[in-house]
Enzyme design. Structure first.
Site, PDB file in Angstrom:
ATOM      1  N   ASP A  44       3.416  -6.605  -9.243  1.00 52.83           N
ATOM      2  CA  ASP A  44       2.237  -7.417  -9.542  1.00 52.83           C
ATOM      3  C   ASP A  44       2.302  -7.987 -10.955  1.00 52.83           C
ATOM      4  O   ASP A  44       1.711  -9.031 -11.225  1.00 52.83           O
ATOM      5  CB  ASP A  44       0.948  -6.607  -9.330  1.00 52.83           C
ATOM      6  CG  ASP A  44      -0.210  -7.509  -8.937  1.00 52.83           C
ATOM      7  OD1 ASP A  44      -0.054  -8.295  -7.983  1.00 52.83           O
ATOM      8  OD2 ASP A  44      -1.273  -7.445  -9.582  1.00 52.83           O
ATOM      9  N   CYS A 135      -6.070 -15.108  -3.237  1.00 50.93           N
ATOM     10  CA  CYS A 135      -5.732 -14.118  -4.260  1.00 50.93           C
ATOM     11  C   CYS A 135      -7.028 -13.501  -4.772  1.00 50.93           C
ATOM     12  O   CYS A 135      -7.126 -12.283  -4.942  1.00 50.93           O
ATOM     13  CB  CYS A 135      -4.964 -14.756  -5.412  1.00 50.93           C
ATOM     14  SG  CYS A 135      -3.673 -15.891  -4.863  1.00 50.93           S
ATOM     15  N   TYR A 164     -11.493  -5.058  -9.534  1.00 50.95           N
ATOM     16  CA  TYR A 164     -11.528  -6.145  -8.557  1.00 50.95           C
ATOM     17  C   TYR A 164     -12.845  -6.285  -7.807  1.00 50.95           C
ATOM     18  O   TYR A 164     -13.083  -7.311  -7.179  1.00 50.95           O
ATOM     19  CB  TYR A 164     -10.324  -6.035  -7.615  1.00 50.95           C
ATOM     20  CG  TYR A 164      -9.026  -6.298  -8.356  1.00 50.95           C
ATOM     21  CD1 TYR A 164      -8.752  -7.559  -8.880  1.00 50.95           C
ATOM     22  CD2 TYR A 164      -8.104  -5.282  -8.587  1.00 50.95           C
ATOM     23  CE1 TYR A 164      -7.585  -7.805  -9.594  1.00 50.95           C
ATOM     24  CE2 TYR A 164      -6.925  -5.516  -9.298  1.00 50.95           C
ATOM     25  CZ  TYR A 164      -6.676  -6.789  -9.802  1.00 50.95           C
ATOM     26  OH  TYR A 164      -5.510  -7.032 -10.508  1.00 50.95           O
ATOM     27  N   GLU A 206      -0.707 -12.091   1.031  1.00 50.51           N
ATOM     28  CA  GLU A 206      -1.480 -10.995   0.419  1.00 50.51           C
ATOM     29  C   GLU A 206      -1.234  -9.697   1.201  1.00 50.51           C
ATOM     30  O   GLU A 206      -1.038  -8.639   0.617  1.00 50.51           O
ATOM     31  CB  GLU A 206      -2.976 -11.330   0.386  1.00 50.51           C
ATOM     32  CG  GLU A 206      -3.349 -12.296  -0.721  1.00 50.51           C
ATOM     33  CD  GLU A 206      -3.202 -11.666  -2.116  1.00 50.51           C
ATOM     34  OE1 GLU A 206      -3.531 -10.480  -2.292  1.00 50.51           O
ATOM     35  OE2 GLU A 206      -2.737 -12.356  -3.030  1.00 50.51           O
TER      36      GLU A 206
HETATM   37  C1  HMH Z   1      -0.732 -10.050  -5.082  1.00 47.02           C
HETATM   38  C2  HMH Z   1      -1.985 -10.253  -5.851  1.00 47.02           C
HETATM   39  N1  HMH Z   1      -2.949 -11.028  -5.330  1.00 47.02           N
HETATM   40  C3  HMH Z   1      -4.090 -11.234  -6.014  1.00 47.02           C
HETATM   41  C4  HMH Z   1      -4.285 -10.661  -7.256  1.00 47.02           C
HETATM   42  C5  HMH Z   1      -5.594 -10.872  -7.966  1.00 47.02           C
HETATM   43  O1  HMH Z   1      -5.457 -11.419  -9.169  1.00 47.02           O
HETATM   44  C6  HMH Z   1      -3.244  -9.860  -7.774  1.00 47.02           C
HETATM   45  N2  HMH Z   1      -3.356  -9.253  -8.970  1.00 47.02           N
HETATM   46  N3  HMH Z   1      -2.121  -9.671  -7.041  1.00 47.02           N
END
Ligand code: HMH
Length: 221
Positions: A44, A135, A164, A206
Site C-alpha cells: 500500500d 479507492c 478509514y 480493490e
Molecule cells: C488499495 C488502496 N485503496 C484505497 C486506499 C485508500 O486511500 C488505499 N490506501 N489503498
C-alpha cells in the site's frame, strides 16, 4: 437518479465481497496474522505514492479552480497524513522507511496503479474521478462495516479502521461521490458508460489488492 446511485448496487456487491474476504474479516476481528498485514502495508505504500501521482494528474486536468485545489489537497494529505499511518505501522513492525520505499510492487499492485495513472494521464478528468472513487468509497465502506461490529482489540487494526471510517476520510468520500455526480451530469451517455467501466475496474482491483496481500502474490518467473 444520481450517477453514483446507479453505481451503488454493483459497488455494494464488491464491498460485500471485500468485507467477507478472510483477510478483511480477520482484520476486523483482530485475529489477522501480522505477516499478511505487513505485506499489505508495504504494497500500500507503493500504491499510495502512485495514487498521489494520480491526484496530481487529475489536478492538472481539472478546469475548475476548486476541483484543482481539492486534488492538490488530496495529493498533500495522501503523501503526509495517509502515508504517515503506514510509516508508523512500519516503525512498529521494525520495517525501515528505506525498506518501505524500496518495495517491489506485486503484479496486482503494479496493474492497479498503472491503471490509475494511465486513466488520469490519457483519459478525461471524469474518467480519473471514476477511477479514484472506489479507492475512497471502498475503504470508507469497508471500515464502516467493520466498525459496526465493534473495533478490534488490536492497536494497529483498530487504527486502520479508525483512519478509514473517521470523519476526515468520510468527508473526502462524500466529496468524491458528489464530484462524480456533478461530472456525470455534465457528460454524455457514452461518457457515463465509460466512467462506469473505469469505476468497476478499480473496484474489482480493490478486492484483488486485499487478496494479493493475503496470498503474498508474486511473479511466478
Ligand atoms: C488499495 C488502496 N485503496 C484505497 C486506499 C485508500 O486511500 C488505499 N490506501 N489503498
Amino acid at each position: 437518479m444520481a450517477f453514483t446511485d446507479e453505481l451503488e448496487p454493483e459497488a455494494d456487491d464488491i464491498w460485500t465481497a471485500i468485507v467477507e474476504h478472510p483477510m478483511v474479516e480477520r482484520l476486523g476481528e483482530g485475529t489477522l496474522d501480522e505477516d499478511p498485514f505487513r505485506e499489505w502495508v508495504r504494497q500500500d505504500y507503493y500504491y499510495l505514492r502512485e495514487y498521489g501521482r494520480t491526484f496530481a494528474l487529475a489536478a492538472s486536468s481539472a478546469r475548475r479552480l476548486d476541483r484543482m485545489g481539492t486534488f492538490a489537497e488530496l495529493l498533500h494529505s495522501t503523501l503526509n497524513t495517509e502515508m504517515d499511518l503506514h510509516r508508523s505501522y512500519a516503525a512498529e513492525f521494525g520495517i525501515s522507511e528505506d525498506e518501505l520505499e524500496a518495495t517491489d510492487p506485486s503484479p496486482t499492485t503494479r496493474a492497479y496503479t498503472d491503471f490509475l495513472v494511465r486513466t488520469a494521464a490519457v483519459e478525461t478528468f471524469g474518467d480519473a474521478v471514476a477511477a479514484v472513487l472506489p479507492c475512497m468509497w471502498g475503504f470508507n465502506e469497508t471500515a464502516r462495516r467493520l466498525a459496526a461490529d465493534g473495533v478490534p482489540d488490536h492497536d494497529q487494526y483498530a487504527a486502520w479502521i479508525e483512519m478509514y471510517e473517521g470523519e476526515e476520510f468520510t468527508e473526502l468520500t462524500d466529496w468524491c461521490l458528489d464530484l462524480m455526480d456533478e461530472v456525470a451530469e455534465e457528460s454524455t451517455a457514452a461518457d457515463r458508460e465509460r466512467y462506469r467501466e473505469r469505476f468497476l475496474t478499480s473496484a474489482r482491483y480493490e478486492y484483488r489488492f486485499w487478496d494479493a496481500a493475503w496470498r503474498r502474490e508474486s511473479w511466478e518467473v
